[in-house]
Design a protein around this motif. Structure first.
Motif, PDB file in Angstrom:
ATOM      1  N   ASP A   1     -19.688 -23.376  -1.559  1.00 54.61           N
ATOM      2  CA  ASP A   1     -19.008 -23.519  -2.860  1.00 54.61           C
ATOM      3  C   ASP A   1     -17.826 -24.504  -2.535  1.00 54.61           C
ATOM      4  OD1 ASP A   1     -20.705 -22.450  -4.283  1.00 54.61           O
ATOM      5  OD2 ASP A   1     -19.430 -20.581  -4.563  1.00 54.61           O
ATOM      6  N   THR A   2     -16.858 -24.317  -1.398  1.00 50.72           N
ATOM      7  CA  THR A   2     -15.785 -24.952  -0.930  1.00 50.72           C
ATOM      8  C   THR A   2     -16.155 -26.182  -0.142  1.00 50.72           C
ATOM      9  OG1 THR A   2     -15.427 -23.625   0.923  1.00 50.72           O
ATOM     10  CG2 THR A   2     -14.555 -22.887  -1.297  1.00 50.72           C
ATOM     11  N   GLY A   3     -17.139 -26.241   0.744  1.00 49.10           N
ATOM     12  CA  GLY A   3     -17.296 -27.452   1.457  1.00 49.10           C
ATOM     13  C   GLY A   3     -18.694 -27.178   2.461  1.00 49.10           C
ATOM     14  N   PHE A   4     -18.846 -28.317   3.524  1.00 49.73           N
ATOM     15  CA  PHE A   4     -20.017 -28.078   4.155  1.00 49.73           C
ATOM     16  C   PHE A   4     -19.564 -27.524   5.426  1.00 49.73           C
ATOM     17  CE2 PHE A   4     -22.022 -30.084   8.015  1.00 49.73           C
ATOM     18  CZ  PHE A   4     -23.191 -29.882   7.594  1.00 49.73           C
ATOM     19  N   ARG A   5     -20.267 -26.451   5.987  1.00 54.97           N
ATOM     20  CA  ARG A   5     -19.878 -25.626   7.161  1.00 54.97           C
ATOM     21  C   ARG A   5     -21.136 -25.852   8.069  1.00 54.97           C
ATOM     22  NH1 ARG A   5     -20.690 -19.671   8.565  1.00 54.97           N
ATOM     23  NH2 ARG A   5     -18.929 -19.451  10.005  1.00 54.97           N
ATOM     24  N   LYS A   6     -20.790 -26.111   9.348  1.00 52.85           N
ATOM     25  CA  LYS A   6     -21.692 -26.127  10.526  1.00 52.85           C
ATOM     26  C   LYS A   6     -21.078 -25.385  11.515  1.00 52.85           C
ATOM     27  CE  LYS A   6     -21.264 -29.643  13.422  1.00 52.85           C
ATOM     28  NZ  LYS A   6     -21.236 -30.923  14.232  1.00 52.85           N
ATOM     29  N   GLU A   7     -22.091 -24.665  12.440  1.00 51.53           N
ATOM     30  CA  GLU A   7     -21.632 -24.119  13.638  1.00 51.53           C
ATOM     31  C   GLU A   7     -22.665 -24.327  14.684  1.00 51.53           C
ATOM     32  OE1 GLU A   7     -23.144 -19.476  13.214  1.00 51.53           O
ATOM     33  OE2 GLU A   7     -21.656 -19.799  11.861  1.00 51.53           O
ATOM     34  N   SER A   8     -21.973 -24.536  15.691  1.00 54.75           N
ATOM     35  CA  SER A   8     -22.977 -25.047  16.922  1.00 54.75           C
ATOM     36  C   SER A   8     -22.398 -24.453  18.347  1.00 54.75           C
ATOM     37  CB  SER A   8     -22.919 -26.391  16.903  1.00 54.75           C
ATOM     38  OG  SER A   8     -22.045 -26.881  17.301  1.00 54.75           O
ATOM     39  N   GLY A   9     -23.135 -24.439  19.270  1.00 52.00           N
ATOM     40  CA  GLY A   9     -22.617 -24.100  20.638  1.00 52.00           C
ATOM     41  C   GLY A   9     -23.436 -22.920  21.260  1.00 52.00           C
ATOM     42  N   VAL A  10     -23.886 -23.155  22.429  1.00 47.85           N
ATOM     43  CA  VAL A  10     -24.410 -21.947  23.130  1.00 47.85           C
ATOM     44  C   VAL A  10     -23.455 -20.930  23.921  1.00 47.85           C
ATOM     45  CG1 VAL A  10     -25.943 -21.410  24.948  1.00 47.85           C
ATOM     46  CG2 VAL A  10     -26.646 -23.276  23.484  1.00 47.85           C
ATOM     47  N   ILE A  11     -22.616 -21.474  24.723  1.00 46.07           N
ATOM     48  CA  ILE A  11     -21.598 -20.801  25.299  1.00 46.07           C
ATOM     49  C   ILE A  11     -20.258 -20.745  24.591  1.00 46.07           C
ATOM     50  CG2 ILE A  11     -20.145 -20.772  27.370  1.00 46.07           C
ATOM     51  CD1 ILE A  11     -22.560 -21.823  28.999  1.00 46.07           C
ATOM     52  N   TYR A  12     -19.745 -21.976  24.298  1.00 44.98           N
ATOM     53  CA  TYR A  12     -18.657 -22.263  23.282  1.00 44.98           C
ATOM     54  C   TYR A  12     -18.953 -22.474  22.026  1.00 44.98           C
ATOM     55  CZ  TYR A  12     -16.162 -22.230  27.891  1.00 44.98           C
ATOM     56  OH  TYR A  12     -15.764 -21.884  29.276  1.00 44.98           O
ATOM     57  N   LYS A  13     -18.849 -21.632  20.969  1.00 44.03           N
ATOM     58  CA  LYS A  13     -19.021 -21.660  19.713  1.00 44.03           C
ATOM     59  C   LYS A  13     -17.912 -22.874  18.965  1.00 44.03           C
ATOM     60  CE  LYS A  13     -22.100 -19.887  17.812  1.00 44.03           C
ATOM     61  NZ  LYS A  13     -23.363 -20.109  17.678  1.00 44.03           N
TER      62      LYS A  13
END
Length: 174
Positions: A81-93
């Motif tokens: 509702d507040t924004g676009f969220r993305k998460e990525s990374g295998v070792i370091y998130k």
């Protein structure tokens, strides 16, 4: 949270192979040089060099594919509702949340490899995006939010949805 298109694994795999092939070629050439030096000294032909010359690229290809699968598995995004969220990374998130009111532009890029696979890259540019700096100076504004490997249809829907949410009036008061 949503995942990228499953064909993104191949996009990541080919990118990793192209990026890391130079060190593998250098290692292979050094093995060949060692083999040539052994011949010059009169040492018998050793199958160790031949096996290493075969095994190292095979292991390299397998590791690149495993890393591509892991990268795909840990790359997720969602529209909150507040924004676009993305998460990525295998070792370091890495976790990125971009409020809709900061979104200035949403671009869709389709390189040749992405077009072959039927994929798109989405670049979300914001008002506070940091510039790309290199030894040649400031190269221009980079996209703060990049989403590689979504299907063409999903990319266009996501672009339209992000632009629509960015243009909605906000309760900002006086």
């Amino acid at each position: 949270m949503k995942q990228l298109d499953p064909k993104a694994v191949w996009l990541f795999f080919i990118n990793f192979v192209l990026l890391l092939s130079v060190p593998i070629i250098i290692l292979s050439l050094s093995l060949l040089k060692g083999l040539a030096e052994d011949f010059d000294r009169g040492v018998e032909f050793s199958f160790v060099y031949l096996w290493l010359w075969i095994i190292i690229p095979v292991i390299f290809i397998i590791l690149c594919f495993v890393w591509a699968k892991l990268t795909y598995h840990f790359y997720r995004y969602e529209l909150l509702d507040t924004g676009f969220r993305k998460e990525s990374g295998v070792i370091y998130k890495k976790y990125v949340t971009i409020p809709y009111d900061r979104i200035q532009n949403v671009d869709i890029n389709r390189g040749i490899l992405a077009r072959i696979l039927g994929l798109s890259d989405i670049n979300i540019q914001t008002a506070g995006a940091s510039a790309t700096v290199s030894r040649y100076g400031v190269m221009g504004g980079g996209a703060e939010g990049r989403l590689p490997g979504v299907s063409m249809a999903v990319g266009e829907q996501l672009r339209d949805e992000l632009i629509q949410r960015a243009r909605q009036p906000k309760n900002q008061g006086l």
